[in-house]
Design an enzyme around this catalytic site. Sequence first.
Site, mmCIF file in Angstrom:
data_model
loop_
_atom_site.group_PDB
_atom_site.id
_atom_site.type_symbol
_atom_site.label_atom_id
_atom_site.label_comp_id
_atom_site.label_asym_id
_atom_site.label_seq_id
_atom_site.Cartn_x
_atom_site.Cartn_y
_atom_site.Cartn_z
ATOM 1 N N ASP A 194 0.879 -1.067 -0.320
ATOM 2 C CA ASP A 194 -0.006 0.021 0.134
ATOM 3 C C ASP A 194 1.152 1.207 0.193
ATOM 4 O OD1 ASP A 194 -2.438 -1.305 0.005
ATOM 5 O OD2 ASP A 194 -3.355 -1.360 1.745
ATOM 6 N N LYS A 225 -5.830 -2.820 -6.946
ATOM 7 C CA LYS A 225 -5.942 -2.317 -6.021
ATOM 8 C C LYS A 225 -7.648 -1.253 -6.090
ATOM 9 C CE LYS A 225 -3.327 -4.284 -2.986
ATOM 10 N NZ LYS A 225 -4.219 -5.076 -2.140
ATOM 11 N N ARG A 272 -2.985 1.068 -10.224
ATOM 12 C CA ARG A 272 -2.308 2.284 -9.302
ATOM 13 C C ARG A 272 -0.820 2.386 -10.162
ATOM 14 N NH1 ARG A 272 -2.847 0.881 -2.802
ATOM 15 N NH2 ARG A 272 -4.982 2.472 -2.913
HETATM 16 C C1 S3P Z 1 -5.517 -5.510 2.962
HETATM 17 C C2 S3P Z 1 -4.568 -7.094 3.126
HETATM 18 C C3 S3P Z 1 -3.519 -5.946 1.364
HETATM 19 C C4 S3P Z 1 -3.811 -4.227 1.755
HETATM 20 C C5 S3P Z 1 -5.029 -3.757 1.657
HETATM 21 C C6 S3P Z 1 -5.446 -4.636 3.608
HETATM 22 C C7 S3P Z 1 -5.796 -6.190 4.337
HETATM 23 O O1 S3P Z 1 -4.830 -6.811 0.548
HETATM 24 O O2 S3P Z 1 -3.517 -3.772 0.229
HETATM 25 O O3 S3P Z 1 -5.177 -2.146 1.892
HETATM 26 O O4 S3P Z 1 -6.445 -5.266 5.777
HETATM 27 O O5 S3P Z 1 -5.774 -7.391 5.110
HETATM 28 P P1 S3P Z 1 -4.314 -7.818 -0.348
HETATM 29 O O6 S3P Z 1 -4.365 -9.317 0.465
HETATM 30 O O7 S3P Z 1 -5.245 -7.727 -1.653
HETATM 31 O O8 S3P Z 1 -3.086 -7.758 -0.652
#
Ligand code: S3P
Length: 444
Positions: A331, A358, A362
Site C-alpha cells: 500500500d 487495488k 495504481r
Molecule cells: C489488506 C491487505 C492488502 C492491502 C489492503 C488491506 C488487509 O490487500 O493492500 O489495503 O487488511 O488484509 P491484499 O490482501 O489484496 O494484498
Amino acid sequence: MKMKYTAPLRGELSIPGDKSISHRSIMFGALANGTTEVTNFLTGADCLSTIACFRQMGIDISLEENSQGGHVLVHGKGLHGLSAPSAILDAGNSGTTVRLLSGILAGQAFDSTITGDASIQKRPMKRIMTPLLAMNADVSSLNGNGCAPLLIRGKKLRGTHYNSPVASAQVKSCVLLAGLYADGITSVTEPAVSRNHSELMLRYFGADLRTGEEAKDQAHSKAAVSGGFTVSISPEPVLTGQKVRVPGDISSAAYFIAAALLVPGSELLLKNVGINPTRDGMLRVCQAMGADITLLNEDHSGAEPCADLLVRSSDLKAVEIGGSLIPTLIDELPILAVLAAFADGTTVIRDASELRVKESDRIAVMTENLTRIGCPVEAAADGMIITGGQPLHGAVIDPHKDHRIAMSFAVAALACAGETEILDADCVKISYPRFYQDLATLCG
Ligand code: S3P
C-alpha cells in the site's frame, strides 16, 4: 484541494489507527463471546462499512470519537450469533470488508449478498471464490464476471488446504475465517508472507492457529505445502472478547515520513506507529534510499509491535524494490513512487502486478500523474521505472478517487514548484479523514 510548496514540517503527530487491524477488531469482536473494547479505532469510511455490515447482522456496536481516535464496544454473540441481514451488505470501497466477510458468511446458517461501490464491483473476487468453493461453500458472482455483488448461501464447510497463487492477506484471512466454520483443519500457503494481523489477533481471541512447520504438519496435503508460508486453523474455537489498542497505521504514517524526508529542514516525530515486520517494508526501503529515520520507544500494542518514528529531511537516492519485500509495502508503493521521483537516479519497482487491482489501477494512475508533474516514468506490467531528480512542477492531479494516490500527490505538491490541484480530494476519507488538516498543522 490546492496544495503548494511549503516551509519545513516540524512537530509531532499521533497517527490514526491501523485500517487492517481496525477491521479485524470489529469482525473478531463480533464472533467472540462478550465485549471487545477497541481504542484508537480508525474512523475512516472503510472501517465504518465493516461496522455497518455487522450491525446489519444483529451485532450491537457503539462508536464514540475522542482525542484517542475511535472508542468502540463490540458486543459479540459468539461464532454462531450472527443473524441474517435484511438487506444487501454494503462494503463501500473496502476490499478487506468484502473479502474477509465472505469467508465468515460462507459458513453461516443463512444466505446473504455483499457488494460495494463502483470500484469494488470491478475488483477480482475469484481469488476468494476459488478457495471457498473448494471448502464446499456456495458463492457466486451475481453478474457472472468474478466480481461483487456476491451471493453467498451459507453451508457447512469442509476443512481443506489452499495453495494461494498470490501473497494476499485478504485471501489468507478469508480462508482462515471460513476455517472457523469447517469440519476439520483448514490451512493456507502463500508464496511470500503477507500481513499477519489476522493470525495475531485470532490467536489473541483464543483461536487455535498455527504457523510455519506446525501448520505444515497440520495441513491436509503435505505435498501441497512444500514451499511458501503456511498457516492453519482449527474449527469451532470459543473466541473471547478482548481489549484491543490499535497501533497507528504505518500506511498513513508513510505520507508524513515522505513529506518530512522531501521538504528540506523538516523534523517530525510520528507517535505510536505499527512496525509489524510484515508491514514495515517502507521503512527498510527508505533507509536504503538514505533516509534519516530513527525508531524510538519501541513497544507493543497487544501482539502488534509499535514505535515512535523520528524523521529528518534527507537526500534520497534511487533503489530497486521487488520480490518478497512487495507484500510488506504494497500500500506504500504510490508514496514510494513519489519519493523515487525526487531521488537521485532511476528507481525500479517490479513484482508488483497486484497494484493493478487495488482501489484503482495504481500503476496506470501513478504513471499518469507522475507524468503530469514532469517526472519521466515508464509503466511495466508489474511495476514502474521512475527517473528521479528532474525539476518537478505542480499540476492538476486526478487520483481516480483512490485515497492513497490523492495523499501521495498532496505530499509531492509540497516539494513541487508552483501549485497542485487534487481532484476529488475528499477520497482520503476512506483511510484518513483528517489527512489535510494534520498535514496543514505540521506545515505551520
Ligand atoms: C489488506 C491487505 C492488502 C492491502 C489492503 C488491506 C488487509 O490487500 O493492500 O489495503 O487488511 O488484509 P491484499 O490482501 O489484496 O494484498
